[in-house]
Design a protein around this motif. Structure first.
Motif, PDB file in Angstrom:
ATOM      1  N   GLU A 337       0.825  -1.212   0.000  1.00 28.63           N
ATOM      2  CA  GLU A 337       0.000   0.000   0.000  1.00 28.63           C
ATOM      3  C   GLU A 337       0.857   1.259   0.000  1.00 28.63           C
ATOM      4  N   ALA A 338       1.960   1.233   0.745  1.00 24.63           N
ATOM      5  CA  ALA A 338       2.855   2.396   0.796  1.00 24.63           C
ATOM      6  C   ALA A 338       3.522   2.630  -0.561  1.00 24.63           C
ATOM      7  N   ILE A 339       3.928   1.546  -1.228  1.00 24.73           N
ATOM      8  CA  ILE A 339       4.530   1.691  -2.562  1.00 24.73           C
ATOM      9  C   ILE A 339       3.519   2.285  -3.526  1.00 24.73           C
ATOM     10  N   ASN A 340       2.295   1.765  -3.493  1.00 24.49           N
ATOM     11  CA  ASN A 340       1.252   2.264  -4.394  1.00 24.49           C
ATOM     12  C   ASN A 340       0.928   3.731  -4.135  1.00 24.49           C
ATOM     13  N   LYS A 341       0.994   4.150  -2.857  1.00 24.20           N
ATOM     14  CA  LYS A 341       0.648   5.532  -2.520  1.00 24.20           C
ATOM     15  C   LYS A 341       1.765   6.504  -2.873  1.00 24.20           C
ATOM     16  N   TYR A 342       3.015   6.119  -2.597  1.00 20.02           N
ATOM     17  CA  TYR A 342       4.122   7.066  -2.738  1.00 20.02           C
ATOM     18  C   TYR A 342       4.960   6.840  -3.994  1.00 20.02           C
ATOM     19  N   ALA A 343       4.755   5.730  -4.672  1.00 18.41           N
ATOM     20  CA  ALA A 343       5.459   5.482  -5.939  1.00 18.41           C
ATOM     21  C   ALA A 343       4.468   4.882  -6.927  1.00 18.41           C
ATOM     22  N   PRO A 344       3.383   5.607  -7.227  1.00 19.18           N
ATOM     23  CA  PRO A 344       2.340   5.047  -8.097  1.00 19.18           C
ATOM     24  C   PRO A 344       2.893   4.732  -9.488  1.00 19.18           C
ATOM     25  N   GLY A 345       2.290   3.747 -10.102  1.00 21.53           N
ATOM     26  CA  GLY A 345       2.720   3.360 -11.441  1.00 21.53           C
ATOM     27  C   GLY A 345       3.009   1.881 -11.563  1.00 21.53           C
ATOM     28  N   TYR A 346       3.304   1.237 -10.434  1.00 13.77           N
ATOM     29  CA  TYR A 346       3.504  -0.209 -10.457  1.00 13.77           C
ATOM     30  C   TYR A 346       2.142  -0.910 -10.465  1.00 13.77           C
ATOM     31  N   THR A 347       2.045  -1.952 -11.243  1.00 11.16           N
ATOM     32  CA  THR A 347       0.811  -2.737 -11.272  1.00 11.16           C
ATOM     33  C   THR A 347       0.851  -3.801 -10.185  1.00 11.16           C
ATOM     34  N   ALA A 348      -0.324  -4.340  -9.879  1.00  7.12           N
ATOM     35  CA  ALA A 348      -0.405  -5.410  -8.884  1.00  7.12           C
ATOM     36  C   ALA A 348       0.424  -6.614  -9.327  1.00  7.12           C
ATOM     37  N   ALA A 349       0.397  -6.888 -10.629  1.00 10.48           N
ATOM     38  CA  ALA A 349       1.171  -8.028 -11.132  1.00 10.48           C
ATOM     39  C   ALA A 349       2.665  -7.795 -10.972  1.00 10.48           C
ATOM     40  N   GLN A 350       3.126  -6.573 -11.210  1.00  8.05           N
ATOM     41  CA  GLN A 350       4.552  -6.265 -11.079  1.00  8.05           C
ATOM     42  C   GLN A 350       5.018  -6.411  -9.634  1.00  8.05           C
ATOM     43  N   LEU A 351       4.183  -5.987  -8.687  1.00 11.14           N
ATOM     44  CA  LEU A 351       4.574  -6.033  -7.278  1.00 11.14           C
ATOM     45  C   LEU A 351       4.494  -7.434  -6.687  1.00 11.14           C
ATOM     46  N   THR A 352       4.014  -8.388  -7.470  1.00 11.26           N
ATOM     47  CA  THR A 352       4.054  -9.789  -7.021  1.00 11.26           C
ATOM     48  C   THR A 352       4.969 -10.622  -7.907  1.00 11.26           C
ATOM     49  N   ASP A 353       5.755  -9.949  -8.726  1.00  9.77           N
ATOM     50  CA  ASP A 353       6.695 -10.618  -9.643  1.00  9.77           C
ATOM     51  C   ASP A 353       8.118 -10.402  -9.119  1.00  9.77           C
ATOM     52  N   ALA A 354       8.701 -11.441  -8.529  1.00  7.01           N
ATOM     53  CA  ALA A 354      10.022 -11.329  -7.911  1.00  7.01           C
ATOM     54  C   ALA A 354      11.082 -10.892  -8.917  1.00  7.01           C
ATOM     55  N   GLU A 355      11.040 -11.433 -10.131  1.00  6.18           N
ATOM     56  CA  GLU A 355      12.056 -11.089 -11.126  1.00  6.18           C
ATOM     57  C   GLU A 355      11.931  -9.631 -11.567  1.00  6.18           C
ATOM     58  N   GLY A 373      13.325 -13.637  -0.847  1.00  2.01           N
ATOM     59  CA  GLY A 373      12.029 -14.001  -1.395  1.00  2.01           C
ATOM     60  C   GLY A 373      11.235 -12.770  -1.775  1.00  2.01           C
ATOM     61  N   LEU A 374       9.982 -12.987  -2.184  1.00  2.11           N
ATOM     62  CA  LEU A 374       9.144 -11.891  -2.654  1.00  2.11           C
ATOM     63  C   LEU A 374       8.948 -10.820  -1.581  1.00  2.11           C
ATOM     64  N   GLY A 375       8.697 -11.258  -0.343  1.00  2.22           N
ATOM     65  CA  GLY A 375       8.466 -10.286   0.724  1.00  2.22           C
ATOM     66  C   GLY A 375       9.667  -9.390   0.947  1.00  2.22           C
ATOM     67  N   ALA A 376      10.870  -9.965   0.994  1.00  9.89           N
ATOM     68  CA  ALA A 376      12.089  -9.171   1.190  1.00  9.89           C
ATOM     69  C   ALA A 376      12.320  -8.232   0.018  1.00  9.89           C
ATOM     70  N   LEU A 377      11.970  -8.686  -1.181  1.00  5.78           N
ATOM     71  CA  LEU A 377      12.133  -7.822  -2.357  1.00  5.78           C
ATOM     72  C   LEU A 377      11.155  -6.656  -2.325  1.00  5.78           C
ATOM     73  N   GLN A 378       9.932  -6.914  -1.924  1.00  2.00           N
ATOM     74  CA  GLN A 378       8.960  -5.823  -1.785  1.00  2.00           C
ATOM     75  C   GLN A 378       9.428  -4.813  -0.744  1.00  2.00           C
ATOM     76  N   LEU A 379       9.974  -5.309   0.356  1.00  2.00           N
ATOM     77  CA  LEU A 379      10.475  -4.408   1.391  1.00  2.00           C
ATOM     78  C   LEU A 379      11.615  -3.554   0.857  1.00  2.00           C
ATOM     79  N   TYR A 399       5.067  -7.183   7.970  1.00  2.00           N
ATOM     80  CA  TYR A 399       6.365  -7.467   7.348  1.00  2.00           C
ATOM     81  C   TYR A 399       6.490  -8.952   7.029  1.00  2.00           C
ATOM     82  N   PRO A 400       7.263  -9.293   5.993  1.00  2.27           N
ATOM     83  CA  PRO A 400       7.426 -10.703   5.639  1.00  2.27           C
ATOM     84  C   PRO A 400       8.189 -11.490   6.705  1.00  2.27           C
ATOM     85  N   VAL A 401       7.894 -12.770   6.780  1.00  2.00           N
ATOM     86  CA  VAL A 401       8.518 -13.648   7.770  1.00  2.00           C
ATOM     87  C   VAL A 401      10.027 -13.674   7.607  1.00  2.00           C
TER      88      VAL A 401
END
Length: 511
Positions: A337-355, A373-379, A399-401
């Motif tokens: 949610e913070a990424i979407n609010k302060y860095a808009p432009g990423y799609t939901a699919a992009q933010l769940t794509d580790a590569e 993993g995905l959680g650490a990359l999102q962070l 936060y991711p495990v």
């Protein structure tokens, strides 16, 4: 003799070594007389108290009811009117929130010939003791008319020029004692720091937390992901570490039956130095049994708000010329949610794509660990795109495990924990979570950290077998949080650099 004060208007500053030599001559004369560095003067009054108590009195009232004053302070200014009279300004420790300076007036008739002659040779920076009565000058300045005057401490080094003060920032940090003498703003900052820490202690005790002390020398560094300082214990012939966090010891106390504990502690991390980082720093960590991270967020918010009020007088602050309102409820956002609010432009699919995120991070010069993993990359993406924009107090939650080895996993959403970090003015202030009290889960998390360390992560945690043993005795469900006191003080005192709120910050050695 030409005094240092007579040279104040000269274009070229006097040579400091010459001034020190002249002052040593004066001190030698005092030693010969047996009156150097006396320790029998006991001040009874403070400048700030006198201003508060008598500033509203008229000249006539002070003359009608004379007030005797016994005060000591450092001489900051001196104005002589020949040999018969002199004004000086003394500064004591009562300043910051009120005026810690007061004028004195010495005359040949009242103060005496010997004291006046001595005053003529006193230098700025000398500490004087005076006895006299209060009066007001023609300009209504509260002043002490001196009947007795003594030199308490001879200053051998000259103070910085009164018009320019101590201008060099590194010198201010390295010679904090001079900075404190010369700058009221510096004194105000550290008194505010003390007020805030006292407020935190009162708040914790009011809410039935017990203050404790835990070891600063650890056999295993734990409680945070950080690189430790190492040392060696000679008698035990073993390597030890300066603590990076008191967390695991505090939770051992919760196991032992102390349901609410806190520690205002010094931590040490062998990492970078910046305007927000110092190798040793102060945190307040607290743990409360039978609570969770949602309770912690409400409580942490209340602690910080009250500390700001007690230190600053209001929960509405100004930092860097911009308002910061701690009175309003703090915001709460997930990492995505913070990424979407302060860095808009990423799609939901992009933010769940580790590569995709790995490729995006490379644009910021960040190369994630291969095990991320995905959680650490999102962070990591959040830290690069959104963190610096979190001006208003905001909790980033869930936060991711894989980056939260001590936090309880969510019962409803796989892969995340009941953890938050609090940000304001673009920086982390606090970190808290529902505690992991499952000994077997904690053991597995430690093993994952060991694997990460083996893969090259220097900040990954060690396996702490004794802590696992403690959990096996049973720890009640609990919440715990650490608040960065130094960073909080930066915000409360409107200080741009962490060194501004540390009395003696770490600096490189002088050449």
């Amino acid at each position: 003799m030409t005094t240092e004060q007579d040279q104040a208007g000269a274009q070229a500053a006097p040579d400091e070594n010459k001034i020190i030599a002249e002052r040593r001559v004066k001190l030698a004369a005092l030693r010969e007389q047996g009156i150097a560095f006396p320790n029998d003067f006991r001040p009874q009054h403070k400048a700030a108290d006198l201003h508060q108590q008598y500033a509203a009195k008229s000249r006539e009232e002070l003359e009608a009811e004379p007030v005797t004053v016994v005060l000591a302070g450092r001489m900051m200014l001196k104005r002589e009117a020949g040999k018969k009279a002199a004004f000086a300004t003394l500064q004591d420790a009562s300043g910051a929130k009120a005026d810690g300076r007061i004028q004195i007036y010495a005359t040949l008739d009242l103060t005496g010939e010997a004291a006046m002659a001595a005053l003529h040779h006193y230098d700025l920076g000398d500490i004087l003791g005076v006895t006299g009565t209060l009066f007001k000058t023609k300009t209504d300045e509260l002043t002490i008319k001196v009947s007795e005057l003594r030199l308490i401490t001879k200053s051998l080094r000259p103070l910085p020029d009164k018009f320019h003060g101590l201008a060099d920032q590194e010198t201010k940090y390295r010679q904090r004692y001079v900075d404190l003498i010369m700058n009221e703003e510096t004194r105000r900052t550290f008194k505010a720091r003390t007020s805030a820490i006292s407020s935190i202690r009162r708040f914790m005790e009011k809410n039935e937390f017990m203050e404790v002390e835990t070891p600063m020398l650890h056999t295993i560094p734990g409680g945070a992901a950080a690189k430790p300082f190492t040392t060696h214990h000679n008698a035990l012939d073993m390597q030890m570490f300066l603590r990076i966090a008191p967390e695991l010891y505090l939770k051992r106390l919760v196991v032992g039956g102390f349901d609410r504990v806190f520690e205002i502690n010094r931590n040490f991390r062998n990492e970078g130095v910046s305007i927000r980082h110092n190798p040793e720093f102060t945190m307040m960590e607290f743990y409360a049994a039978y609570t969770d991270y949602k309770w912690l967020m409400d409580f942490t918010e209340a602690v910080i708000r009250q500390a700001a009020i007690d230190a600053h007088g209001t929960a509405t602050l100004t930092y860097g010329g911009r308002e910061l309102d701690l009175a309003k409820p703090f915001h709460r956002l997930t990492i995505v949610e913070a990424i979407n609010k302060y860095a808009p432009g990423y799609t939901a699919a992009q933010l769940t794509d580790a590569e995709f995120i790995k490729t995006e991070l490379l644009k910021f010069g960040v190369k994630p660990f291969a095990t991320a993993g995905l959680g650490a990359l999102q962070l990591a993406l959040f830290e690069e795109t959104a963190e610096a924009q979190l001006w208003e107090p905001t909790y980033i939650i869930n936060y991711p495990v894989e980056v939260s080895p001590l936090a309880r996993a969510s019962d409803t959403v796989a892969g995340i924990t009941e953890r938050f970090e609090l940000f304001m003015v673009g920086r982390e202030i606090a970190n808290g979570f529902s505690e992991l009290n499952d000994a077997e889960d904690q053991s597995a998390r430690f093993l994952a950290q060991v694997a990460a360390k083996d893969a090259g992560d220097e900040e990954a945690m060690f396996y702490d077998a004794d802590y696992i043993r403690a959990l096996e005795y049973g720890m009640p469900p609990a919440g715990g949080c650490g608040i960065g006191i130094d960073r909080l003080m930066m915000i409360i005192t409107d200080s741009p650099n962490i060194r501004d709120v540390l009395l003696f910050p770490h600096l490189r050695r002088e050449d």
